[in-house]
Design a protein around this motif. Sequence first.
Motif, PDB file in Angstrom:
ATOM      1  N   ALA A 102       0.832  -1.208   0.000  1.00  0.00           N
ATOM      2  CA  ALA A 102       0.000   0.000   0.000  1.00  0.00           C
ATOM      3  C   ALA A 102       0.863   1.253   0.000  1.00  0.00           C
ATOM      4  O   ALA A 102       0.554   2.235  -0.679  1.00  0.00           O
ATOM      5  CB  ALA A 102      -0.929  -0.010   1.218  1.00  0.00           C
ATOM      6  N   MET A 103       1.979   1.229   0.747  1.00  0.00           N
ATOM      7  CA  MET A 103       2.864   2.404   0.789  1.00  0.00           C
ATOM      8  C   MET A 103       3.602   2.590  -0.534  1.00  0.00           C
ATOM      9  O   MET A 103       3.786   3.716  -0.992  1.00  0.00           O
ATOM     10  CB  MET A 103       3.845   2.273   1.949  1.00  0.00           C
ATOM     11  N   LEU A 104       4.030   1.502  -1.149  1.00  0.00           N
ATOM     12  CA  LEU A 104       4.705   1.610  -2.446  1.00  0.00           C
ATOM     13  C   LEU A 104       3.766   2.174  -3.503  1.00  0.00           C
ATOM     14  O   LEU A 104       4.160   3.005  -4.325  1.00  0.00           O
ATOM     15  CB  LEU A 104       5.234   0.244  -2.887  1.00  0.00           C
ATOM     16  N   LEU A 105       2.513   1.704  -3.476  1.00  0.00           N
ATOM     17  CA  LEU A 105       1.532   2.197  -4.442  1.00  0.00           C
ATOM     18  C   LEU A 105       1.172   3.653  -4.184  1.00  0.00           C
ATOM     19  O   LEU A 105       0.728   4.359  -5.092  1.00  0.00           O
ATOM     20  CB  LEU A 105       0.263   1.329  -4.390  1.00  0.00           C
ATOM     21  N   GLY A 106       1.371   4.121  -2.939  1.00  0.00           N
ATOM     22  CA  GLY A 106       1.041   5.500  -2.601  1.00  0.00           C
ATOM     23  C   GLY A 106       2.202   6.463  -2.743  1.00  0.00           C
ATOM     24  O   GLY A 106       2.068   7.644  -2.428  1.00  0.00           O
ATOM     25  N   LYS A 107       3.345   5.985  -3.237  1.00  0.00           N
ATOM     26  CA  LYS A 107       4.526   6.834  -3.350  1.00  0.00           C
ATOM     27  C   LYS A 107       4.321   8.001  -4.310  1.00  0.00           C
ATOM     28  O   LYS A 107       4.725   9.128  -4.047  1.00  0.00           O
ATOM     29  CB  LYS A 107       5.723   5.994  -3.830  1.00  0.00           C
ATOM     30  N   GLY A 108       3.774   7.716  -5.458  1.00  0.00           N
ATOM     31  CA  GLY A 108       3.571   8.765  -6.460  1.00  0.00           C
ATOM     32  C   GLY A 108       4.850   9.248  -7.105  1.00  0.00           C
ATOM     33  O   GLY A 108       4.925  10.362  -7.614  1.00  0.00           O
ATOM     34  N   ASP A 109       5.892   8.406  -7.103  1.00  0.00           N
ATOM     35  CA  ASP A 109       7.180   8.764  -7.709  1.00  0.00           C
ATOM     36  C   ASP A 109       7.162   8.357  -9.176  1.00  0.00           C
ATOM     37  O   ASP A 109       7.468   7.218  -9.525  1.00  0.00           O
ATOM     38  CB  ASP A 109       8.304   8.040  -6.958  1.00  0.00           C
ATOM     39  N   ARG A 110       6.804   9.278 -10.048  1.00  0.00           N
ATOM     40  CA  ARG A 110       6.619   8.957 -11.459  1.00  0.00           C
ATOM     41  C   ARG A 110       7.914   8.490 -12.118  1.00  0.00           C
ATOM     42  O   ARG A 110       7.906   7.609 -12.967  1.00  0.00           O
ATOM     43  CB  ARG A 110       6.083  10.174 -12.217  1.00  0.00           C
ATOM     44  N   ASN A 115      10.362   6.810 -10.823  1.00  0.00           N
ATOM     45  CA  ASN A 115      10.727   5.456 -10.405  1.00  0.00           C
ATOM     46  C   ASN A 115       9.505   4.556 -10.232  1.00  0.00           C
ATOM     47  O   ASN A 115       9.547   3.576  -9.496  1.00  0.00           O
ATOM     48  CB  ASN A 115      11.519   5.507  -9.094  1.00  0.00           C
ATOM     49  N   GLU A 116       8.431   4.897 -10.923  1.00  0.00           N
ATOM     50  CA  GLU A 116       7.166   4.178 -10.756  1.00  0.00           C
ATOM     51  C   GLU A 116       7.321   2.688 -11.043  1.00  0.00           C
ATOM     52  O   GLU A 116       6.816   1.840 -10.292  1.00  0.00           O
ATOM     53  CB  GLU A 116       6.098   4.778 -11.674  1.00  0.00           C
ATOM     54  N   ILE A 117       8.018   2.354 -12.118  1.00  0.00           N
ATOM     55  CA  ILE A 117       8.133   0.947 -12.513  1.00  0.00           C
ATOM     56  C   ILE A 117       8.884   0.145 -11.454  1.00  0.00           C
ATOM     57  O   ILE A 117       8.484  -0.966 -11.100  1.00  0.00           O
ATOM     58  CB  ILE A 117       8.810   0.828 -13.887  1.00  0.00           C
ATOM     59  N   ARG A 118       9.965   0.719 -10.929  1.00  0.00           N
ATOM     60  CA  ARG A 118      10.707   0.025  -9.878  1.00  0.00           C
ATOM     61  C   ARG A 118       9.810  -0.238  -8.671  1.00  0.00           C
ATOM     62  O   ARG A 118       9.799  -1.348  -8.112  1.00  0.00           O
ATOM     63  CB  ARG A 118      11.912   0.861  -9.449  1.00  0.00           C
ATOM     64  N   ASP A 119       9.046   0.761  -8.246  1.00  0.00           N
ATOM     65  CA  ASP A 119       8.176   0.606  -7.081  1.00  0.00           C
ATOM     66  C   ASP A 119       7.061  -0.402  -7.351  1.00  0.00           C
ATOM     67  O   ASP A 119       6.684  -1.184  -6.455  1.00  0.00           O
ATOM     68  CB  ASP A 119       7.575   1.958  -6.685  1.00  0.00           C
ATOM     69  N   LEU A 120       6.520  -0.396  -8.566  1.00  0.00           N
ATOM     70  CA  LEU A 120       5.454  -1.342  -8.907  1.00  0.00           C
ATOM     71  C   LEU A 120       5.966  -2.781  -8.943  1.00  0.00           C
ATOM     72  O   LEU A 120       5.264  -3.707  -8.531  1.00  0.00           O
ATOM     73  CB  LEU A 120       4.833  -0.970 -10.255  1.00  0.00           C
ATOM     74  N   LEU A 121       7.189  -2.985  -9.437  1.00  0.00           N
ATOM     75  CA  LEU A 121       7.764  -4.333  -9.433  1.00  0.00           C
ATOM     76  C   LEU A 121       7.845  -4.879  -8.010  1.00  0.00           C
ATOM     77  O   LEU A 121       7.521  -6.048  -7.758  1.00  0.00           O
ATOM     78  CB  LEU A 121       9.154  -4.320 -10.072  1.00  0.00           C
ATOM     79  N   ASP A 122       8.285  -4.032  -7.082  1.00  0.00           N
ATOM     80  CA  ASP A 122       8.360  -4.467  -5.686  1.00  0.00           C
ATOM     81  C   ASP A 122       6.972  -4.713  -5.110  1.00  0.00           C
ATOM     82  O   ASP A 122       6.747  -5.685  -4.375  1.00  0.00           O
ATOM     83  CB  ASP A 122       9.098  -3.420  -4.849  1.00  0.00           C
TER      84      ASP A 122
END
Length: 530
Positions: A109-117, A119-126
Amino acid sequence: MKRVSKLFAVAIVMASLFTANAAPKKDKAAEKPAVEEAEKAEKPKKEKKEKKAKKEKPAKENAAKEKPAKEKPAKAAKEAKSASPKKMKFDDEKYAASFDAGDYGACTAMLLGKGDRKNEIRDLLDADMLMYHAQNYLASGKGFLETYGKMQQATSAFNASDEVKSAKSNGNNRKYTGAEYERYLAWSMRLACALSLKQDDVAKGIMNDYTGTFMQEIQELRAKNEQFEAESEAALSSEEFTDAKEKLSTSGVDLSFVEPPKKSDKKYETSKFFNYLGTLAYAAYGDFDHAQDFANLYKVPDAKPITNIPAGKGRLELVALSGMIGKRADVSEGKEAHAVMLPIPVLNRTIPLYTKIAYPIFNPNDQKHNIKSVRAILSNGESATATLVEDFDEAVKIDVEQKAYGDYNRSVFRNVVKNSVVAASVIAAGIALNQASGKNALAALAAQIVFDNAVNAAANAVANKERADIRQGLCFPNRASRAGFTVAPGTYNVTVEYLDAAGKAVETKTIENIEVNAGQVSVRVSSCEK
């Protein structure tokens, strides 16, 4: 590249052969013998309607399951959406605490709420991988499908010249698009999710997509990455870089740098893990011809027990994912910056300029992996030590070696160009200080403050900001292993022991009620992220 092109050509040929020769699998719900149809025709209308309504429901469900992976049935898509975690504000401390506690839902939930465009792909992979660790396979599979789509969009929009321009300003200015091995892992985890849910038809659909599109997309990514590295190397011959070196030389500064890392031509040609899972996907679906052809094409070891099951026997294949993938590091971490003295002629003194070269490295000795082997024990008394399919630390190492040389070149560029600007500002401030020294005390003090600030900037501007690009997905498995059993038809339990270097169980997991049918392959996936 010749070998890659050849593999791609072979894959396309095989794909066309598969399409031309493979007989479609019959839907059991659609098989209606003529006798049954005749009996139905003789029954009263009301009874016929009731029976038809009962039969339509499973038929529709089976028809929906036969759709390719990208076209999930509306019900499954709705369930996946409802199973997806809500977004939360990202907090470093809360994330670390949740991760250590095994609360992967909160981490996701925290990774999805980052909003870091960027590095979005890196966060979504995790996030996708953490959903898998939380056994939310439906949402994880859906997530990996969507994340891969974003990867390909990023590749299509990739412009090497623009990316080099961004990277020359800051090492992490590039948008994260995912490494080649991460593309393979995204597809592999889609297969793992489908097999974990016993959706053999969805796994088969994923493989159909692979032979049609994936290899071409990997080639496109590889070509653009090679262009990016070539333009990075060419930047050291650019007018901007040459002018900056001349300005430093005129100021009495001669920057010298450490030897560059060796340029690597090694590539992550293909994933052994994906090739093994692809063979399983075809076999589990009952398409043994495709399974054998795929295994032959990609040289999958020990594929015969999967594709050639003895009469009266069935096959149980256990896939075991263990640990967390190894992490790259910054070669400059913990190292002092190199000081080069800049003379200020008007003041008869020198001040330091600092240089620091940063690029990624991978040290196997720095990795902390608790699980060294896996053992599977079947409820009939049989046991087997799982065979290693792929160690993903090797994939990270290859990716690091591919990128280190280009990152080194960009780091040298930044050091030279930025220090030339700093040197000019320090010299100008020194001249102003010298001119103010004969004026009133207040003016001299103000000039001294300006000069000291310029010196401070010179001491910190480059070295403190120079960082290697060590971004990567951190939650993928460290290893994938396999264990297989050819057994009589029946229902089995399997105990999976994840063992450390001394053979002691780090964790033990059990999968119950595995149905094995004659002439069929049953697949189960187990994981331990410790």
